[in-house]
Write a protein that holds these residues in place. Structure first.
Motif, PDB file in Angstrom:
ATOM      1  N   GLY A 111     -15.017   1.519  24.382  1.00  0.00           N
ATOM      2  CA  GLY A 111     -14.544   2.800  24.164  1.00  0.00           C
ATOM      3  C   GLY A 111     -15.140   3.855  24.259  1.00  0.00           C
ATOM      4  O   GLY A 111     -14.476   4.996  24.034  1.00  0.00           O
ATOM      5  N   HIS A 112     -16.662   3.991  24.494  1.00  0.00           N
ATOM      6  CA  HIS A 112     -17.256   5.205  24.462  1.00  0.00           C
ATOM      7  C   HIS A 112     -17.234   6.170  23.267  1.00  0.00           C
ATOM      8  O   HIS A 112     -16.677   7.239  23.152  1.00  0.00           O
ATOM      9  N   TYR A 113     -17.245   5.658  22.131  1.00  0.00           N
ATOM     10  CA  TYR A 113     -17.706   6.024  20.647  1.00  0.00           C
ATOM     11  C   TYR A 113     -18.493   5.668  19.852  1.00  0.00           C
ATOM     12  O   TYR A 113     -18.833   4.192  20.087  1.00  0.00           O
ATOM     13  N   MET A 114     -18.908   6.236  18.932  1.00  0.00           N
ATOM     14  CA  MET A 114     -20.051   5.838  17.603  1.00  0.00           C
ATOM     15  C   MET A 114     -19.192   5.042  16.749  1.00  0.00           C
ATOM     16  O   MET A 114     -18.131   5.406  15.962  1.00  0.00           O
ATOM     17  N   GLN A 115     -19.879   3.874  16.220  1.00  0.00           N
ATOM     18  CA  GLN A 115     -19.327   3.090  14.862  1.00  0.00           C
ATOM     19  C   GLN A 115     -20.538   2.924  13.910  1.00  0.00           C
ATOM     20  O   GLN A 115     -21.612   2.765  14.525  1.00  0.00           O
ATOM     21  N   LYS A 116     -20.316   2.972  12.821  1.00  0.00           N
ATOM     22  CA  LYS A 116     -21.058   2.724  11.905  1.00  0.00           C
ATOM     23  C   LYS A 116     -20.580   2.416  10.594  1.00  0.00           C
ATOM     24  O   LYS A 116     -19.228   2.608  10.167  1.00  0.00           O
ATOM     25  N   CYS A 117     -21.246   1.882   9.623  1.00  0.00           N
ATOM     26  CA  CYS A 117     -20.697   1.562   8.212  1.00  0.00           C
ATOM     27  C   CYS A 117     -20.028   2.822   7.502  1.00  0.00           C
ATOM     28  O   CYS A 117     -20.697   3.974   7.485  1.00  0.00           O
ATOM     29  N   ASN A 118     -18.814   3.081   7.035  1.00  0.00           N
ATOM     30  CA  ASN A 118     -18.368   3.811   6.321  1.00  0.00           C
ATOM     31  C   ASN A 118     -17.791   3.447   5.031  1.00  0.00           C
ATOM     32  O   ASN A 118     -16.763   4.036   4.322  1.00  0.00           O
ATOM     33  N   LEU A 119     -18.518   2.437   4.665  1.00  0.00           N
ATOM     34  CA  LEU A 119     -18.445   1.994   3.193  1.00  0.00           C
ATOM     35  C   LEU A 119     -17.100   1.430   2.913  1.00  0.00           C
ATOM     36  O   LEU A 119     -16.501   1.442   1.763  1.00  0.00           O
ATOM     37  N   CYS A 120     -16.527   0.907   4.078  1.00  0.00           N
ATOM     38  CA  CYS A 120     -15.276   0.327   3.897  1.00  0.00           C
ATOM     39  C   CYS A 120     -14.205   1.161   3.213  1.00  0.00           C
ATOM     40  O   CYS A 120     -13.674   1.165   2.193  1.00  0.00           O
ATOM     41  N   TYR A 121     -14.235   2.496   3.692  1.00  0.00           N
ATOM     42  CA  TYR A 121     -13.405   3.645   3.031  1.00  0.00           C
ATOM     43  C   TYR A 121     -11.948   3.150   2.842  1.00  0.00           C
ATOM     44  O   TYR A 121     -11.557   3.881   1.919  1.00  0.00           O
ATOM     45  N   ASP A 122     -11.470   2.368   3.642  1.00  0.00           N
ATOM     46  CA  ASP A 122     -10.110   2.154   3.366  1.00  0.00           C
ATOM     47  C   ASP A 122      -9.946   1.204   2.110  1.00  0.00           C
ATOM     48  O   ASP A 122      -8.933   1.170   1.398  1.00  0.00           O
ATOM     49  N   ARG A 123     -11.089   0.520   1.509  1.00  0.00           N
ATOM     50  CA  ARG A 123     -10.953  -0.244   0.426  1.00  0.00           C
ATOM     51  C   ARG A 123     -11.511   0.758  -0.947  1.00  0.00           C
ATOM     52  O   ARG A 123     -10.957   0.596  -1.856  1.00  0.00           O
ATOM     53  N   THR A 124     -12.827   1.083  -0.594  1.00  0.00           N
ATOM     54  CA  THR A 124     -13.359   1.915  -1.560  1.00  0.00           C
ATOM     55  C   THR A 124     -12.671   3.076  -2.221  1.00  0.00           C
ATOM     56  O   THR A 124     -12.833   3.444  -3.283  1.00  0.00           O
ATOM     57  N   SER A 125     -11.923   3.656  -1.359  1.00  0.00           N
ATOM     58  CA  SER A 125     -11.205   4.885  -1.683  1.00  0.00           C
ATOM     59  C   SER A 125      -9.902   4.504  -2.617  1.00  0.00           C
ATOM     60  O   SER A 125      -9.310   5.189  -3.344  1.00  0.00           O
ATOM     61  N   GLN A 126      -9.789   3.103  -2.476  1.00  0.00           N
ATOM     62  CA  GLN A 126      -8.396   2.658  -3.384  1.00  0.00           C
ATOM     63  C   GLN A 126      -9.222   1.932  -4.841  1.00  0.00           C
ATOM     64  O   GLN A 126      -8.429   0.984  -5.537  1.00  0.00           O
ATOM     65  N   GLY A 127     -10.511   2.106  -5.075  1.00  0.00           N
ATOM     66  CA  GLY A 127     -11.049   1.434  -6.011  1.00  0.00           C
ATOM     67  C   GLY A 127     -11.567  -0.065  -5.791  1.00  0.00           C
ATOM     68  O   GLY A 127     -11.935  -0.570  -6.937  1.00  0.00           O
ATOM     69  N   LYS A 128     -11.466  -0.533  -4.685  1.00  0.00           N
ATOM     70  CA  LYS A 128     -12.026  -1.843  -4.372  1.00  0.00           C
ATOM     71  C   LYS A 128     -13.458  -1.799  -3.840  1.00  0.00           C
ATOM     72  O   LYS A 128     -13.779  -0.715  -3.310  1.00  0.00           O
ATOM     73  N   GLY A 129     -14.212  -2.947  -3.942  1.00  0.00           N
ATOM     74  CA  GLY A 129     -15.545  -3.065  -3.049  1.00  0.00           C
ATOM     75  C   GLY A 129     -15.476  -3.113  -1.815  1.00  0.00           C
ATOM     76  O   GLY A 129     -14.397  -3.595  -1.282  1.00  0.00           O
ATOM     77  N   PRO A 130     -16.466  -2.791  -1.100  1.00  0.00           N
ATOM     78  CA  PRO A 130     -16.631  -3.084   0.432  1.00  0.00           C
ATOM     79  C   PRO A 130     -16.865  -4.379   0.713  1.00  0.00           C
ATOM     80  O   PRO A 130     -17.087  -5.474  -0.124  1.00  0.00           O
ATOM     81  N   MET A 131     -16.281  -4.898   1.912  1.00  0.00           N
ATOM     82  CA  MET A 131     -16.286  -6.340   2.210  1.00  0.00           C
ATOM     83  C   MET A 131     -17.600  -7.113   2.047  1.00  0.00           C
ATOM     84  O   MET A 131     -17.734  -8.194   1.485  1.00  0.00           O
ATOM     85  N   CYS A 132     -18.774  -6.288   2.554  1.00  0.00           N
ATOM     86  CA  CYS A 132     -20.102  -6.979   2.353  1.00  0.00           C
ATOM     87  C   CYS A 132     -20.524  -7.370   0.886  1.00  0.00           C
ATOM     88  O   CYS A 132     -20.837  -8.453   0.601  1.00  0.00           O
ATOM     89  N   ALA A 133     -20.127  -6.461  -0.063  1.00  0.00           N
ATOM     90  CA  ALA A 133     -20.473  -6.666  -1.444  1.00  0.00           C
ATOM     91  C   ALA A 133     -19.794  -7.526  -2.083  1.00  0.00           C
ATOM     92  O   ALA A 133     -20.244  -8.601  -2.811  1.00  0.00           O
ATOM     93  N   THR A 134     -18.496  -7.839  -1.486  1.00  0.00           N
ATOM     94  CA  THR A 134     -17.616  -8.956  -2.337  1.00  0.00           C
ATOM     95  C   THR A 134     -18.006 -10.238  -1.903  1.00  0.00           C
ATOM     96  O   THR A 134     -17.441 -11.453  -2.477  1.00  0.00           O
ATOM     97  N   VAL A 135     -18.618 -10.624  -0.926  1.00  0.00           N
ATOM     98  CA  VAL A 135     -18.944 -11.999  -0.379  1.00  0.00           C
ATOM     99  C   VAL A 135     -20.205 -12.056  -0.535  1.00  0.00           C
ATOM    100  O   VAL A 135     -20.614 -13.548  -0.116  1.00  0.00           O
ATOM    101  N   CYS A 136     -21.369 -11.338  -0.827  1.00  0.00           N
ATOM    102  CA  CYS A 136     -22.747 -11.588  -1.114  1.00  0.00           C
ATOM    103  C   CYS A 136     -22.835 -12.608  -2.000  1.00  0.00           C
ATOM    104  O   CYS A 136     -22.831 -12.169  -3.239  1.00  0.00           O
ATOM    105  N   PRO A 137     -23.343 -13.865  -1.826  1.00  0.00           N
ATOM    106  CA  PRO A 137     -23.503 -14.863  -2.744  1.00  0.00           C
ATOM    107  C   PRO A 137     -24.655 -14.749  -3.673  1.00  0.00           C
ATOM    108  O   PRO A 137     -24.827 -15.116  -4.834  1.00  0.00           O
ATOM    109  N   THR A 138     -25.452 -13.767  -3.590  1.00  0.00           N
ATOM    110  CA  THR A 138     -26.836 -13.458  -4.087  1.00  0.00           C
ATOM    111  C   THR A 138     -26.679 -12.227  -4.866  1.00  0.00           C
ATOM    112  O   THR A 138     -27.733 -11.797  -5.626  1.00  0.00           O
ATOM    113  N   GLN A 139     -25.933 -11.513  -4.520  1.00  0.00           N
ATOM    114  CA  GLN A 139     -25.659  -9.990  -4.848  1.00  0.00           C
ATOM    115  C   GLN A 139     -26.853  -9.307  -4.319  1.00  0.00           C
ATOM    116  O   GLN A 139     -27.345  -8.219  -5.195  1.00  0.00           O
ATOM    117  N   ALA A 140     -27.233  -9.504  -3.281  1.00  0.00           N
ATOM    118  CA  ALA A 140     -28.312  -8.858  -2.476  1.00  0.00           C
ATOM    119  C   ALA A 140     -27.584  -7.274  -2.072  1.00  0.00           C
ATOM    120  O   ALA A 140     -28.377  -6.438  -2.104  1.00  0.00           O
TER     121      ALA A 140
END
Length: 255
Positions: A111-140
């Protein structure tokens, strides 16, 4: 006054390298199946330790990746979240990748464009946690305010969140935190690179490959017959004995 801004607290000592965060990051709608998280394995010759790496959302200086973007494709939301590049504006110059002190931006080759973590803005802007933090079994990967981090008992064992990093003389303060020991106030990454040997000075036993092997002996010394080398590689091999020519049988006349 209690802090109301929720951030990510990375704790490398809790990471077990299960890559659950990597798999969950692919499910984010804004990433289109691409994971924006790196799992770094630290000194594999000494330890099995691993550490998650994602966008730290730099605050001071504010988003170096956005500052060097000539097309203004990288925007910063009012709450300090550095967004991914707008694919309709990104000109694929890769300036953001060179400017990022953490080496986070990924480039979508097709696609010739840059991507990076945007803190799952579609979730965090609605008060939800980012995907990575919700599934981390050790809370790393912990998502929440500093008070929530303390309430979870994370500061009872001498842990301290740090968001100040030094790259030589360059100081970077980030929105996200990395959990270190209590006596550490900042993290000098260049000093850690100088201390790391990356396996170059490992205390390994002496090589034993030559203990049960004989020295190399030339074929002439060992009286091994050698085939005659053809004068040219394309010269066809001559037969060892000439092929006998069949004698034609004379035809018998009918009487």
């Amino acid at each position: 006054m209690a802090e109301s801004v929720k951030r990510i607290f990375l704790d490398p000592s809790r990471c077990i390298g299960c890559r659950s965060c990597v798999a969950a990051c692919r499910e984010c709608d804004t990433h289109k199946g691409e994971s924006m998280i790196y799992i770094d394995y630290v000194e594999r010759h000494n330890t099995v330790a691993s550490s998650p790496t994602l966008c730290m959302h730099c605050e001071d200086p504010l988003a170096p990746c956005a500052q060097v973007c000539p097309a203004q494709a990288i925007l910063v939301s009012p709450d300090g979240v550095v967004q991914s590049a707008d694919e309709t504006r990104c000109i694929y110059c890769e300036n953001c990748g060179y400017a990022c002190p953490f080496g986070v931006p990924k480039f979508h080759r097709a696609g010739h464009y840059m991507q990076k973590c945007n803190l799952c803005y579609d979730r965090t802007s609605q008060g939800k946690g980012p995907m990575c933090a919700t599934v981390c079994p050790t809370q790393a990967i912990f998502y929440g305010t500093y008070e929530e981090w303390l309430t979870a008992g994370r500061g009872q064992q001498g842990a301290k969140p740090v968001n100040t990093f030094y790259f030589g003389r360059q100081r970077v303060q980030t929105r996200n935190y990395v959990t270190l020991r209590e006596e550490e106030n900042e993290l000098d990454l260049m000093a850690l690179v100088e201390q790391a040997d990356m396996g170059l000075h490992m205390d390994l036993p002496a090589p034993t490959a030559n203990q049960h092997a004989d020295a190399w002996v030339d074929a002439e010394t060992a009286d091994i017959p050698q085939r005659k080398i053809q004068p040219e590689p394309w010269t066809p091999l001559q037969p060892l004995s000439p092929t006998p020519t069949p004698t034609p049988v004379p035809a018998q006349s009918e009487s």
